[in-house]
Design a protein around this motif. Structure first.
Motif, PDB file in Angstrom:
ATOM      1  N   ARG A  52      53.271  55.440  12.279  1.00  0.00           N
ATOM      2  CA  ARG A  52      53.500  56.531  13.222  1.00  0.00           C
ATOM      3  C   ARG A  52      54.608  57.483  12.782  1.00  0.00           C
ATOM      4  NH1 ARG A  52      50.277  58.564  15.283  1.00  0.00           N
ATOM      5  NH2 ARG A  52      51.690  59.549  16.773  1.00  0.00           N
ATOM      6  N   LYS A  54      56.384  60.220  10.839  1.00  0.00           N
ATOM      7  CA  LYS A  54      56.072  61.366   9.990  1.00  0.00           C
ATOM      8  C   LYS A  54      57.317  61.706   9.170  1.00  0.00           C
ATOM      9  CE  LYS A  54      52.600  63.120  13.160  1.00  0.00           C
ATOM     10  NZ  LYS A  54      52.531  61.836  13.883  1.00  0.00           N
ATOM     11  N   SER A  75      51.907  62.451   6.969  1.00  0.00           N
ATOM     12  CA  SER A  75      51.670  62.318   8.411  1.00  0.00           C
ATOM     13  C   SER A  75      50.756  61.147   8.723  1.00  0.00           C
ATOM     14  CB  SER A  75      51.061  63.613   8.978  1.00  0.00           C
ATOM     15  OG  SER A  75      49.787  63.842   8.409  1.00  0.00           O
ATOM     16  N   TYR A 219      51.589  61.958  19.539  1.00  0.00           N
ATOM     17  CA  TYR A 219      50.274  62.021  18.893  1.00  0.00           C
ATOM     18  C   TYR A 219      49.798  63.465  18.807  1.00  0.00           C
ATOM     19  CZ  TYR A 219      45.275  61.115  18.130  1.00  0.00           C
ATOM     20  OH  TYR A 219      43.985  61.102  17.641  1.00  0.00           O
ATOM     21  N   ASN A 220      50.050  64.247  19.858  1.00  0.00           N
ATOM     22  CA  ASN A 220      49.781  65.677  19.823  1.00  0.00           C
ATOM     23  C   ASN A 220      51.109  66.399  19.583  1.00  0.00           C
ATOM     24  OD1 ASN A 220      46.894  65.794  20.394  1.00  0.00           O
ATOM     25  ND2 ASN A 220      47.438  64.975  22.400  1.00  0.00           N
ATOM     26  N   ASN A 306      39.724  68.921  10.895  1.00  0.00           N
ATOM     27  CA  ASN A 306      39.417  68.069  12.049  1.00  0.00           C
ATOM     28  C   ASN A 306      38.647  66.868  11.542  1.00  0.00           C
ATOM     29  OD1 ASN A 306      38.659  66.837  14.418  1.00  0.00           O
ATOM     30  ND2 ASN A 306      38.189  68.747  15.482  1.00  0.00           N
ATOM     31  N   THR A 310      42.261  62.650  13.545  1.00  0.00           N
ATOM     32  CA  THR A 310      43.393  63.498  13.169  1.00  0.00           C
ATOM     33  C   THR A 310      42.896  64.924  12.975  1.00  0.00           C
ATOM     34  OG1 THR A 310      45.192  63.828  11.569  1.00  0.00           O
ATOM     35  CG2 THR A 310      43.122  62.976  10.710  1.00  0.00           C
ATOM     36  N   CYS A 312      44.434  69.306  12.497  1.00  0.00           N
ATOM     37  CA  CYS A 312      45.561  70.198  12.271  1.00  0.00           C
ATOM     38  C   CYS A 312      45.128  71.642  12.476  1.00  0.00           C
ATOM     39  CB  CYS A 312      46.094  70.012  10.851  1.00  0.00           C
ATOM     40  SG  CYS A 312      47.514  71.059  10.442  1.00  0.00           S
ATOM     41  N   LEU A 347      49.410  69.421  15.476  1.00  0.00           N
ATOM     42  CA  LEU A 347      48.922  68.314  14.650  1.00  0.00           C
ATOM     43  C   LEU A 347      48.580  67.151  15.564  1.00  0.00           C
ATOM     44  CD1 LEU A 347      48.511  66.987  11.810  1.00  0.00           C
ATOM     45  CD2 LEU A 347      50.878  66.204  11.992  1.00  0.00           C
ATOM     46  N   ARG A 348      47.363  66.661  15.458  1.00  0.00           N
ATOM     47  CA  ARG A 348      46.977  65.438  16.162  1.00  0.00           C
ATOM     48  C   ARG A 348      46.889  64.326  15.133  1.00  0.00           C
ATOM     49  NH1 ARG A 348      42.228  66.824  18.080  1.00  0.00           N
ATOM     50  NH2 ARG A 348      40.897  65.527  16.749  1.00  0.00           N
ATOM     51  N   ALA A 349      47.885  63.433  15.180  1.00  0.00           N
ATOM     52  CA  ALA A 349      47.925  62.362  14.170  1.00  0.00           C
ATOM     53  C   ALA A 349      48.882  61.277  14.631  1.00  0.00           C
ATOM     54  CB  ALA A 349      48.380  62.899  12.828  1.00  0.00           C
TER      55      ALA A 349
END
Length: 349
Positions: A52, A54, A75, A219-220, A306, A310, A312, A347-349
């Protein structure tokens, strides 16, 4: 606004499982993010925390003609290697942006004596901090088949007390999560070769900003960021960093600052608005009348992907500024001589 009142750094970012929040006058010696206890509502294994977390090291640097933007970024599961050289006279970009899924970079717990590298068959990019020498070295080589597209360069940044004033922060993101960053404006010297020409860089016109960064972001992830540097009308080395992110209590905890030579001044929280979208002017202002800037994008840099789990949506243009920032004496710093970059990031990761 006054000269930044920064605390002496703690020995480590995490002590007894808790983050040491604050704004510090030197890099934190040990950024032991994995030692945090319960960064979420429950205990999690170290492998999950590592996944988790980054991490990145990024630079923006250059002189009156060239602007460089570089980053080694993890990430998880996506990693990025970026080295972009922008010729402001010719309006051309050189370099590479490469993403890959797999083993992340090995970032050190300490900026001092850290070394990070990206290597492929025809490409090499390395960042090395030599703390005893008070320098950071950056080397790049990218050999291309297409004539005139190969690049190589070596750049050296001076980060001693006589040359630079760092700001190091550990800022709350909620629960027992935080982001760490060390940022510093430094004089730079070096050389860069592209298109069969070699370009030399020397202070006082050449300089750059480091961002050494780690964070347990949501996460977002969302943030706005702008940073610029240059030589002002008095011949001084000037730069700034302005961020509006997901940090809690930004009036107390932020990384906003102005550098003038080897002095650093605190700046308040800011907001970034884009009345005409990210391709139009960006307006950056605070509520205290200290920051009143407009960023004019010139060279667009977008990253979109996408991959289901994840995604971006990133806009990172290079451009110029107009407006003013006030320093500790009330003096207005004219931003029209500065150049830099902005980021609008999801960023969704």
């Amino acid at each position: 606004m006054t000269v930044a009142q920064l605390e002496a750094p703690p020995e480590s970012a995490v002590a007894n499982g808790e983050f040491n929040y604050g704004r510090f006058s030197a890099p934190i010696p040990r950024v032991n993010m994995l030692d945090v206890a319960r960064p979420y509502h429950y205990a999690v294994p170290e492998a999950f925390k590592a996944f988790r977390l980054k991490e990145w090291q990024a630079f923006q640097f250059g002189n009156e003609r060239w602007f460089f933007f570089t980053a080694l970024y993890s990430s998880k599961p996506v990693n990025l290697a970026i080295f972009v050289a922008y010729d402001r006279e010719a309006k051309k970009q050189y370099g590479f942006r490469k993403g890959f899924i797999g083993r992340p970079y090995r970032f050190s717990e300490s900026l001092a004596d850290s070394r990070i590298a990206y290597r492929r068959r025809n490409r090499h990019f390395m960042i090395e901090c030599r703390s005893e020498e008070g320098r950071i070295e950056l080397d790049v080589e990218d050999r291309q088949r297409k004539a005139g597209r190969s690049i190589s360069g070596h750049f050296s940044f001076a980060m001693g007390q006589q040359s630079a004033a760092p700001i190091s922060v550990c800022l709350p993101l909620g629960l027992n999560r935080a982001m760490y960053s060390t940022k510093v404006l430094m004089p730079m010297e070096g050389s860069f070769r592209c298109g069969g020409e070699e370009h030399r860089f020397e202070a006082p016109t050449a300089m750059g900003v480091l961002d050494d960064h780690k964070g347990y972001y949501p996460y977002n992830l969302r943030y706005d960021w702008v940073s610029g540097f240059g030589v002002d009308s008095k011949g001084r080395r000037v730069g700034f960093n302005l961020t509006d992110n997901q940090v809690k209590d930004q009036a107390r905890y932020n990384e906003n600052c102005l550098w003038i030579n080897n002095r650093i001044y605190s700046l308040p929280p800011v907001k970034v608005t884009r009345p005409e979208g990210y391709r139009g002017p960006w307006v950056i202002q605070d509520t205290e009348g200290l920051v009143d800037l407009v960023f004019e994008p010139e060279a667009m840099n977008d990253i979109r992907y996408n991959l289901v789990v994840t995604a971006c949506d990133y806009h990172g243009p290079f451009g110029s500024f107009r407006g003013v920032i006030r320093n500790g004496t009330g003096e207005k710093i004219d931003a029209s001589t500065l150049f830099g970059a902005g980021e609008e990031k999801f960023l969704r990761a």
